[in-house]
Design a protein around this motif. Sequence first.
Motif, mmCIF file in Angstrom:
data_model
loop_
_atom_site.group_PDB
_atom_site.id
_atom_site.type_symbol
_atom_site.label_atom_id
_atom_site.label_comp_id
_atom_site.label_asym_id
_atom_site.label_seq_id
_atom_site.Cartn_x
_atom_site.Cartn_y
_atom_site.Cartn_z
ATOM 1 N N HIS A 1 0.722 -1.159 -0.207
ATOM 2 C CA HIS A 1 -0.436 -0.078 0.069
ATOM 3 C C HIS A 1 0.895 1.028 -0.183
ATOM 4 O O HIS A 1 0.461 2.127 0.556
ATOM 5 C CB HIS A 1 -1.141 -0.059 1.457
ATOM 6 C CG HIS A 1 -1.824 -1.273 1.163
ATOM 7 N ND1 HIS A 1 -2.415 -1.431 0.292
ATOM 8 C CD2 HIS A 1 -1.970 -1.665 1.975
ATOM 9 C CE1 HIS A 1 -3.959 -2.099 0.807
ATOM 10 N NE2 HIS A 1 -3.086 -2.955 1.717
ATOM 11 N N GLY A 2 1.887 1.239 -0.981
ATOM 12 C CA GLY A 2 2.654 2.587 -0.747
ATOM 13 C C GLY A 2 3.734 2.481 0.141
ATOM 14 O O GLY A 2 4.511 3.907 0.097
ATOM 15 N N ASP B 1 9.747 -3.767 10.087
ATOM 16 C CA ASP B 1 10.778 -2.189 9.848
ATOM 17 C C ASP B 1 10.300 -1.203 8.744
ATOM 18 O O ASP B 1 9.798 -1.851 7.821
ATOM 19 C CB ASP B 1 11.465 -1.609 9.995
ATOM 20 C CG ASP B 1 12.305 -2.013 12.050
ATOM 21 O OD1 ASP B 1 11.136 -2.946 12.272
ATOM 22 O OD2 ASP B 1 13.164 -2.496 11.972
ATOM 23 N N GLU B 2 9.109 -0.231 8.951
ATOM 24 C CA GLU B 2 9.025 0.806 8.415
ATOM 25 C C GLU B 2 10.133 1.324 7.258
ATOM 26 O O GLU B 2 10.410 2.598 8.284
ATOM 27 C CB GLU B 2 7.499 0.928 8.049
ATOM 28 C CG GLU B 2 7.109 2.343 6.456
ATOM 29 C CD GLU B 2 5.703 3.705 7.180
ATOM 30 O OE1 GLU B 2 5.619 4.404 6.310
ATOM 31 O OE2 GLU B 2 5.329 2.944 8.363
ATOM 32 N N ILE B 3 10.318 2.558 6.240
ATOM 33 C CA ILE B 3 10.964 2.620 5.541
ATOM 34 C C ILE B 3 10.899 3.802 5.993
ATOM 35 O O ILE B 3 10.121 4.358 4.673
ATOM 36 C CB ILE B 3 12.366 2.763 4.640
ATOM 37 C CG1 ILE B 3 12.846 0.606 5.357
ATOM 38 C CG2 ILE B 3 13.574 3.673 4.526
ATOM 39 C CD1 ILE B 3 13.922 0.806 6.593
ATOM 40 N N VAL B 4 10.974 4.983 6.243
ATOM 41 C CA VAL B 4 10.058 5.999 6.133
ATOM 42 C C VAL B 4 10.421 7.630 5.255
ATOM 43 O O VAL B 4 10.164 8.366 4.870
ATOM 44 C CB VAL B 4 9.325 6.559 6.810
ATOM 45 C CG1 VAL B 4 8.340 5.734 7.785
ATOM 46 C CG2 VAL B 4 10.363 7.243 8.132
ATOM 47 N N SER B 5 11.801 7.236 5.296
ATOM 48 C CA SER B 5 12.851 7.765 4.770
ATOM 49 C C SER B 5 14.372 7.740 4.765
ATOM 50 O O SER B 5 14.627 6.804 5.211
ATOM 51 C CB SER B 5 13.599 9.499 5.059
ATOM 52 O OG SER B 5 14.220 9.266 6.475
ATOM 53 N N ILE B 6 14.826 7.499 2.780
ATOM 54 C CA ILE B 6 16.280 7.083 2.919
ATOM 55 C C ILE B 6 17.001 8.700 2.492
ATOM 56 O O ILE B 6 16.870 9.220 1.238
ATOM 57 C CB ILE B 6 16.028 6.393 1.623
ATOM 58 C CG1 ILE B 6 15.531 5.471 1.944
ATOM 59 C CG2 ILE B 6 17.449 5.701 1.068
ATOM 60 C CD1 ILE B 6 14.643 4.985 0.096
ATOM 61 N N THR C 1 -1.129 -3.247 -16.608
ATOM 62 C CA THR C 1 -0.894 -4.089 -14.632
ATOM 63 C C THR C 1 0.093 -3.179 -14.581
ATOM 64 O O THR C 1 1.193 -3.743 -14.200
ATOM 65 C CB THR C 1 -0.844 -5.635 -16.042
ATOM 66 O OG1 THR C 1 1.054 -5.440 -17.279
ATOM 67 C CG2 THR C 1 -1.150 -6.172 -16.807
ATOM 68 N N ASP C 2 -0.159 -2.066 -14.294
ATOM 69 C CA ASP C 2 0.492 -0.983 -13.209
ATOM 70 C C ASP C 2 0.547 -1.749 -11.892
ATOM 71 O O ASP C 2 1.235 -1.551 -11.229
ATOM 72 C CB ASP C 2 -0.360 0.411 -13.084
ATOM 73 C CG ASP C 2 -0.441 0.849 -14.391
ATOM 74 O OD1 ASP C 2 0.318 1.264 -14.956
ATOM 75 O OD2 ASP C 2 -1.214 0.962 -15.295
ATOM 76 N N HIS C 3 -0.264 -2.667 -11.201
ATOM 77 C CA HIS C 3 0.087 -3.388 -10.011
ATOM 78 C C HIS C 3 1.242 -4.561 -9.857
ATOM 79 O O HIS C 3 1.333 -4.269 -9.380
ATOM 80 C CB HIS C 3 -1.519 -4.259 -10.296
ATOM 81 C CG HIS C 3 -1.160 -5.377 -10.882
ATOM 82 N ND1 HIS C 3 -1.836 -5.390 -11.527
ATOM 83 C CD2 HIS C 3 -0.860 -6.697 -10.866
ATOM 84 C CE1 HIS C 3 -1.302 -6.440 -12.709
ATOM 85 N NE2 HIS C 3 -0.694 -7.390 -12.157
ATOM 86 N N VAL C 4 2.242 -3.882 -10.670
ATOM 87 C CA VAL C 4 3.290 -5.291 -11.206
ATOM 88 C C VAL C 4 4.425 -4.621 -10.558
ATOM 89 O O VAL C 4 5.241 -4.917 -9.921
ATOM 90 C CB VAL C 4 3.705 -6.359 -11.983
ATOM 91 C CG1 VAL C 4 2.410 -7.325 -12.537
ATOM 92 C CG2 VAL C 4 4.508 -4.919 -13.826
ATOM 93 N N PRO D 1 -0.024 -9.843 -7.406
ATOM 94 C CA PRO D 1 0.592 -8.377 -7.800
ATOM 95 C C PRO D 1 2.217 -9.297 -8.873
ATOM 96 O O PRO D 1 2.212 -8.231 -9.631
ATOM 97 C CB PRO D 1 1.223 -8.027 -6.969
ATOM 98 C CG PRO D 1 1.078 -9.002 -5.660
ATOM 99 C CD PRO D 1 0.204 -10.231 -5.417
ATOM 100 N N ALA D 2 2.226 -10.399 -8.686
ATOM 101 C CA ALA D 2 3.556 -10.530 -9.463
ATOM 102 C C ALA D 2 2.806 -11.142 -11.146
ATOM 103 O O ALA D 2 3.749 -10.498 -11.855
ATOM 104 C CB ALA D 2 4.212 -11.843 -9.699
ATOM 105 N N ASN D 3 1.216 -11.268 -11.595
ATOM 106 C CA ASN D 3 0.965 -11.013 -12.219
ATOM 107 C C ASN D 3 1.417 -10.229 -13.186
ATOM 108 O O ASN D 3 0.701 -9.046 -12.831
ATOM 109 C CB ASN D 3 -0.281 -11.752 -12.377
ATOM 110 C CG ASN D 3 -0.562 -12.983 -11.182
ATOM 111 O OD1 ASN D 3 -1.848 -12.708 -10.408
ATOM 112 N ND2 ASN D 3 0.638 -13.376 -11.561
ATOM 113 N N SER D 4 1.737 -10.599 -14.450
ATOM 114 C CA SER D 4 1.374 -10.121 -15.519
ATOM 115 C C SER D 4 1.651 -10.273 -16.777
ATOM 116 O O SER D 4 1.891 -11.660 -16.914
ATOM 117 C CB SER D 4 2.779 -8.535 -15.570
ATOM 118 O OG SER D 4 4.488 -9.639 -15.542
ATOM 119 N N SER D 5 2.601 -9.877 -17.939
ATOM 120 C CA SER D 5 2.666 -10.655 -18.957
ATOM 121 C C SER D 5 1.423 -11.378 -19.628
ATOM 122 O O SER D 5 0.107 -11.532 -19.313
ATOM 123 C CB SER D 5 3.923 -11.135 -19.418
ATOM 124 O OG SER D 5 4.525 -10.927 -21.230
ATOM 125 N N GLY D 6 2.035 -12.690 -19.974
ATOM 126 C CA GLY D 6 1.241 -13.970 -20.297
ATOM 127 C C GLY D 6 0.471 -14.479 -19.000
ATOM 128 O O GLY D 6 -0.672 -15.146 -19.109
#
Length: 374
Positions: free
Chosen positions: A88-89, A106-111, A133-136, A353-358
């Motif tokens: 979720h972003g 752990d959530e990384i909130v800044s780099i 298929t932007d979900h990938v 979420p890995a589904n794309s292409s074929g």
Amino acid sequence: DVELLRRAVRELHAGYGRYTSPAATDALLDDLERAVADGSTDLELYRRVSAILPVLRCDHTMAELPPAIEAHRMRTPSYLPYTFRIVHGRLHVDVARAGTGLRRGDEIVSINGRPTGAVLEDVARFVPVDGWTDHVRPVAMASSSEFLGGAVDHFWPMIEEWPRSWTFGVRRLGEATVREVRAAPITYPQWLELDADKEGRWRNFADSVEFRMLDERTGYLSIGTFVNYRSPVDPAAILDPVFDRLREVDAEHLVLDLRRCGGGSTDVPDALMTYLLDVVPERAARRPWVRAVGVGDLRPHLSTWDETVFDAPPELFHDLGNGHHELRLPGGNASTDARPNRFTGPLTVLIGPANSSGATALIALLDAHHPALR
């Protein structure tokens, strides 16, 4: 280089004008030509080209990392000291290098002082996807065999400077406070040691199939990839025993797990449909469209995993009158006959979420044509 790219896209690529107007794509190429008119470093040219190609919306079309840059990244520490997943972003640590003080979840909130959301937004524009298929994208940003690592690690030096150190803002699960964690960059080989799916990055169809009975009447078939061109096998040699077993035990339900499948070769889903559908739709015969028959003087600059495509006889291609030609092989492009041992009961397909292409093409066909899909 820019002129070769322009010609290859305009003359050969079937995605030209399909999702983005020709005028908009041409404008991006014109901007590129002006930007590098006085010369460019390899890294800068790679960055600019990588930002343009995703408008074609084809995840098989991307710039190749120049060998010298690839070699530099192999030996020079420039990677995050952890693998991660985007949920979720938000970026969450998956596997962390020992001694970093980071742990899974752990959530990384800044780099390095930048909000992680802004980093992900910058990187996303470099990641190509098939169609809509932007979900990938979040999967590819975390880990992809198409990049050296995931897209975040791969493109960081192109949107920021080469990292000499990392400073992370970290929020532990269940806590509100954000603490600062400092760590040293690692090399790509060191990053691979953290990648829980490092073997799966180059998995072949034959090695990715798992079958078992969940109970006396429910079968479970998992296929991790359709890739069948590196170590090709006849898909029927893998699938026949599975469906023979389902018939032998009079199975009433089949769970098909495609959650980790991004696609691959066409022969695997073509064969799989003949085991799952009573009547395989004609469009499943997969007649590929091409923009041009023959590649002319661009041939020395082109390569693909099956180079016989460049020598296909012109008479095999039918002009559709819409700017494309359709490949029509003698006797048909693929078998559309249902198998005698096909499974005729209810089917549950697990997607992810890995589904794309074929993989998305197969899922769409099953959704449209399977009479008892759950």
